[in-house]
Design a protein around this motif. Structure first.
Motif, PDB file in Angstrom:
ATOM      1  N   PRO A 195       0.822  -1.213   0.000  1.00 21.90           N
ATOM      2  CA  PRO A 195       0.000   0.000   0.000  1.00 21.90           C
ATOM      3  C   PRO A 195       0.852   1.256   0.000  1.00 21.90           C
ATOM      4  O   PRO A 195       1.790   1.391   0.773  1.00 21.90           O
ATOM      5  CB  PRO A 195      -0.801  -0.131   1.300  1.00 21.90           C
ATOM      6  CG  PRO A 195      -0.893  -1.599   1.528  1.00 21.90           C
ATOM      7  CD  PRO A 195       0.448  -2.140   1.064  1.00 21.90           C
ATOM      8  N   GLY A 196       0.533   2.153  -0.919  1.00 20.14           N
ATOM      9  CA  GLY A 196       1.244   3.416  -1.027  1.00 20.14           C
ATOM     10  C   GLY A 196       2.324   3.430  -2.088  1.00 20.14           C
ATOM     11  O   GLY A 196       2.923   4.464  -2.344  1.00 20.14           O
ATOM     12  N   SER A 197       2.579   2.300  -2.745  1.00 19.97           N
ATOM     13  CA  SER A 197       3.575   2.249  -3.815  1.00 19.97           C
ATOM     14  C   SER A 197       2.854   2.284  -5.157  1.00 19.97           C
ATOM     15  O   SER A 197       2.166   1.337  -5.526  1.00 19.97           O
ATOM     16  CB  SER A 197       4.413   0.978  -3.712  1.00 19.97           C
ATOM     17  OG  SER A 197       5.292   0.873  -4.820  1.00 19.97           O
ATOM     18  N   PHE A 198       2.999   3.383  -5.859  1.00 16.93           N
ATOM     19  CA  PHE A 198       2.370   3.562  -7.167  1.00 16.93           C
ATOM     20  C   PHE A 198       3.419   3.558  -8.272  1.00 16.93           C
ATOM     21  O   PHE A 198       4.439   4.241  -8.168  1.00 16.93           O
ATOM     22  CB  PHE A 198       1.663   4.921  -7.252  1.00 16.93           C
ATOM     23  CG  PHE A 198       0.450   5.061  -6.405  1.00 16.93           C
ATOM     24  CD1 PHE A 198      -0.783   4.599  -6.838  1.00 16.93           C
ATOM     25  CD2 PHE A 198       0.519   5.693  -5.172  1.00 16.93           C
ATOM     26  CE1 PHE A 198      -1.919   4.756  -6.064  1.00 16.93           C
ATOM     27  CE2 PHE A 198      -0.603   5.859  -4.383  1.00 16.93           C
ATOM     28  CZ  PHE A 198      -1.828   5.390  -4.825  1.00 16.93           C
ATOM     29  N   VAL A 199       3.143   2.839  -9.331  1.00 18.50           N
ATOM     30  CA  VAL A 199       3.904   2.965 -10.561  1.00 18.50           C
ATOM     31  C   VAL A 199       3.326   4.163 -11.305  1.00 18.50           C
ATOM     32  O   VAL A 199       2.108   4.354 -11.341  1.00 18.50           O
ATOM     33  CB  VAL A 199       3.770   1.683 -11.422  1.00 18.50           C
ATOM     34  CG1 VAL A 199       4.133   1.932 -12.875  1.00 18.50           C
ATOM     35  CG2 VAL A 199       4.631   0.580 -10.844  1.00 18.50           C
ATOM     36  N   VAL A 200       4.190   4.974 -11.888  1.00 18.92           N
ATOM     37  CA  VAL A 200       3.748   6.065 -12.752  1.00 18.92           C
ATOM     38  C   VAL A 200       3.987   5.594 -14.183  1.00 18.92           C
ATOM     39  O   VAL A 200       5.118   5.264 -14.558  1.00 18.92           O
ATOM     40  CB  VAL A 200       4.521   7.367 -12.473  1.00 18.92           C
ATOM     41  CG1 VAL A 200       4.032   8.476 -13.388  1.00 18.92           C
ATOM     42  CG2 VAL A 200       4.385   7.774 -11.009  1.00 18.92           C
ATOM     43  N   GLU A 201       2.911   5.557 -14.938  1.00 17.99           N
ATOM     44  CA  GLU A 201       2.946   5.009 -16.294  1.00 17.99           C
ATOM     45  C   GLU A 201       2.615   6.109 -17.302  1.00 17.99           C
ATOM     46  O   GLU A 201       1.695   6.895 -17.101  1.00 17.99           O
ATOM     47  CB  GLU A 201       1.902   3.889 -16.368  1.00 17.99           C
ATOM     48  CG  GLU A 201       1.756   3.233 -17.698  1.00 17.99           C
ATOM     49  CD  GLU A 201       0.645   2.187 -17.663  1.00 17.99           C
ATOM     50  OE1 GLU A 201      -0.398   2.437 -18.282  1.00 17.99           O
ATOM     51  OE2 GLU A 201       0.825   1.142 -17.005  1.00 17.99           O
ATOM     52  N   LEU A 202       3.364   6.123 -18.393  1.00 11.08           N
ATOM     53  CA  LEU A 202       3.126   7.031 -19.514  1.00 11.08           C
ATOM     54  C   LEU A 202       3.055   6.186 -20.773  1.00 11.08           C
ATOM     55  O   LEU A 202       4.015   5.468 -21.087  1.00 11.08           O
ATOM     56  CB  LEU A 202       4.258   8.059 -19.628  1.00 11.08           C
ATOM     57  CG  LEU A 202       4.207   8.990 -20.848  1.00 11.08           C
ATOM     58  CD1 LEU A 202       3.012   9.935 -20.758  1.00 11.08           C
ATOM     59  CD2 LEU A 202       5.512   9.773 -20.968  1.00 11.08           C
ATOM     60  N   GLY A 203       1.946   6.224 -21.465  1.00  8.90           N
ATOM     61  CA  GLY A 203       1.812   5.453 -22.706  1.00  8.90           C
ATOM     62  C   GLY A 203       2.012   3.964 -22.497  1.00  8.90           C
ATOM     63  O   GLY A 203       2.571   3.293 -23.363  1.00  8.90           O
ATOM     64  N   GLY A 204       1.591   3.437 -21.366  1.00  8.23           N
ATOM     65  CA  GLY A 204       1.697   2.011 -21.091  1.00  8.23           C
ATOM     66  C   GLY A 204       3.043   1.560 -20.568  1.00  8.23           C
ATOM     67  O   GLY A 204       3.261   0.364 -20.361  1.00  8.23           O
ATOM     68  N   VAL A 205       3.981   2.503 -20.321  1.00  3.45           N
ATOM     69  CA  VAL A 205       5.326   2.164 -19.878  1.00  3.45           C
ATOM     70  C   VAL A 205       5.626   2.872 -18.554  1.00  3.45           C
ATOM     71  O   VAL A 205       5.351   4.071 -18.407  1.00  3.45           O
ATOM     72  CB  VAL A 205       6.368   2.575 -20.946  1.00  3.45           C
ATOM     73  CG1 VAL A 205       7.782   2.319 -20.477  1.00  3.45           C
ATOM     74  CG2 VAL A 205       6.098   1.867 -22.259  1.00  3.45           C
ATOM     75  N   MET A 206       6.226   2.144 -17.615  1.00  2.00           N
ATOM     76  CA  MET A 206       6.601   2.737 -16.333  1.00  2.00           C
ATOM     77  C   MET A 206       7.721   3.750 -16.524  1.00  2.00           C
ATOM     78  O   MET A 206       8.741   3.462 -17.140  1.00  2.00           O
ATOM     79  CB  MET A 206       7.075   1.643 -15.371  1.00  2.00           C
ATOM     80  CG  MET A 206       7.507   2.183 -14.029  1.00  2.00           C
ATOM     81  SD  MET A 206       8.070   0.851 -12.928  1.00  2.00           S
ATOM     82  CE  MET A 206       8.859   1.805 -11.645  1.00  2.00           C
ATOM     83  N   ILE A 207       7.501   4.967 -15.968  1.00  2.00           N
ATOM     84  CA  ILE A 207       8.542   6.009 -16.017  1.00  2.00           C
ATOM     85  C   ILE A 207       8.993   6.426 -14.628  1.00  2.00           C
ATOM     86  O   ILE A 207       9.951   7.178 -14.490  1.00  2.00           O
ATOM     87  CB  ILE A 207       8.080   7.251 -16.805  1.00  2.00           C
ATOM     88  CG1 ILE A 207       6.849   7.889 -16.129  1.00  2.00           C
ATOM     89  CG2 ILE A 207       7.825   6.911 -18.272  1.00  2.00           C
ATOM     90  CD1 ILE A 207       6.528   9.289 -16.628  1.00  2.00           C
ATOM     91  N   GLY A 208       8.285   5.952 -13.592  1.00  2.00           N
ATOM     92  CA  GLY A 208       8.652   6.355 -12.251  1.00  2.00           C
ATOM     93  C   GLY A 208       7.819   5.665 -11.194  1.00  2.00           C
ATOM     94  O   GLY A 208       6.994   4.798 -11.495  1.00  2.00           O
ATOM     95  N   GLN A 209       8.057   6.078  -9.953  1.00  2.00           N
ATOM     96  CA  GLN A 209       7.372   5.509  -8.809  1.00  2.00           C
ATOM     97  C   GLN A 209       7.070   6.615  -7.814  1.00  2.00           C
ATOM     98  O   GLN A 209       7.895   7.499  -7.582  1.00  2.00           O
ATOM     99  CB  GLN A 209       8.255   4.449  -8.144  1.00  2.00           C
ATOM    100  CG  GLN A 209       7.644   3.835  -6.908  1.00  2.00           C
ATOM    101  CD  GLN A 209       8.585   2.890  -6.172  1.00  2.00           C
ATOM    102  OE1 GLN A 209       9.794   3.011  -6.277  1.00  2.00           O
ATOM    103  NE2 GLN A 209       8.019   1.962  -5.438  1.00  2.00           N
ATOM    104  N   ILE A 210       5.875   6.561  -7.231  1.00  2.00           N
ATOM    105  CA  ILE A 210       5.477   7.438  -6.135  1.00  2.00           C
ATOM    106  C   ILE A 210       5.323   6.552  -4.908  1.00  2.00           C
ATOM    107  O   ILE A 210       4.726   5.479  -4.977  1.00  2.00           O
ATOM    108  CB  ILE A 210       4.125   8.131  -6.422  1.00  2.00           C
ATOM    109  CG1 ILE A 210       4.180   8.967  -7.693  1.00  2.00           C
ATOM    110  CG2 ILE A 210       3.677   8.963  -5.218  1.00  2.00           C
ATOM    111  CD1 ILE A 210       5.032  10.195  -7.611  1.00  2.00           C
ATOM    112  N   LEU A 211       5.859   7.003  -3.780  1.00  2.00           N
ATOM    113  CA  LEU A 211       5.768   6.261  -2.529  1.00  2.00           C
ATOM    114  C   LEU A 211       5.100   7.124  -1.478  1.00  2.00           C
ATOM    115  O   LEU A 211       5.504   8.275  -1.259  1.00  2.00           O
ATOM    116  CB  LEU A 211       7.164   5.880  -2.037  1.00  2.00           C
ATOM    117  CG  LEU A 211       7.985   5.026  -2.978  1.00  2.00           C
ATOM    118  CD1 LEU A 211       9.444   5.041  -2.567  1.00  2.00           C
ATOM    119  CD2 LEU A 211       7.442   3.618  -2.983  1.00  2.00           C
ATOM    120  N   LEU A 212       4.089   6.586  -0.846  1.00  2.00           N
ATOM    121  CA  LEU A 212       3.455   7.203   0.313  1.00  2.00           C
ATOM    122  C   LEU A 212       3.581   6.204   1.445  1.00  2.00           C
ATOM    123  O   LEU A 212       2.985   5.128   1.391  1.00  2.00           O
ATOM    124  CB  LEU A 212       1.986   7.519   0.031  1.00  2.00           C
ATOM    125  CG  LEU A 212       1.742   8.596  -1.022  1.00  2.00           C
ATOM    126  CD1 LEU A 212       0.289   8.598  -1.461  1.00  2.00           C
ATOM    127  CD2 LEU A 212       2.141   9.971  -0.483  1.00  2.00           C
TER     128      LEU A 212
END
Length: 191
Positions: A66-83
């Motif tokens: 919980p709190g770990s988000f993949v950041v996706e652009l055009g179907g491809v992971m470009i980063g991660q957000i952590l809460l």
């Protein structure tokens, strides 16, 4: 340090104008390894980890909590957000608060993706944990991260020295309803 409390996880994907924030999947493994092995990404985070070590250690579905988000652009992971809940923190002002972290691949830098993704994650957090204060720590030398913190509404609580560098601790006060039905940022930055 991952306990966000009683939230339903995973949430439905969060869509912004250009991005999707979603739970990690097996197809993201290589991007997670690239994030952790990148000297550019880890300039202010103590340096990269060896790729061979990461290949052995990163699970099939990385960072699945919980709190770990993949950041996706055009179907491809470009980063991660952590809460993550900062149950134990170097600074008392951050203990027990939700801590915002973010990592983006260098090819995604300079396009505003971090601001867009972090704002969406913070909005999601406000919906699931109303009134929750959020902290962010970054090195003062990381000018881009300092600008992003200000843009997201974080204000300085303190500076301190750790990991042989000056660190900045900021806090974003909870969003509170205003009298006219709109939400506004609170101004309390106390511990």
């Amino acid at each position: 340090m991952t306990n966000l409390g009683p939230i339903a996880w995973p949430p439905a994907p969060i869509r912004t104008e250009r991005l999707v924030l979603r739970e990690p999947q097996a197809r993201d493994r290589e991007a997670f390894i690239e994030l952790s092995a990148s000297p550019e990404v880890h300039t202010y985070l103590g340096g990269p980890r060896p790729r061979e070590e990461l290949e052995r250690e990163v699970p099939g579905v990385p960072a699945q909590w919980p709190g770990s988000f993949v950041v996706e652009l055009g179907g491809v992971m470009i980063g991660q957000i952590l809460l993550r809940r900062a149950a134990e923190h170097r600074r008392p002002a951050a203990e027990g608060k939700v801590d915002l972290g973010y990592l983006f691949l260098p090819r995604a830098w300079g396009f505003g993706y971090a601001a867009e993704a972090c704002a969406a994650a913070l909005d999601w957090l406000e919906d699931v944990l109303p009134g929750e204060p959020v902290v962010l720590t970054t090195q003062t030398a990381n000018v881009g991260s300092m600008r992003l913190a200000a843009r997201l509404g974080f204000t300085e609580v303190e500076r301190f020295r750790a990991w042989d560098a000056e660190q900045w601790l900021g806090r974003r006060s909870p969003v509170t309803p205003s009298g006219d039905g709109e939400r506004t940022l609170g101004s309390d930055i106390g511990g």
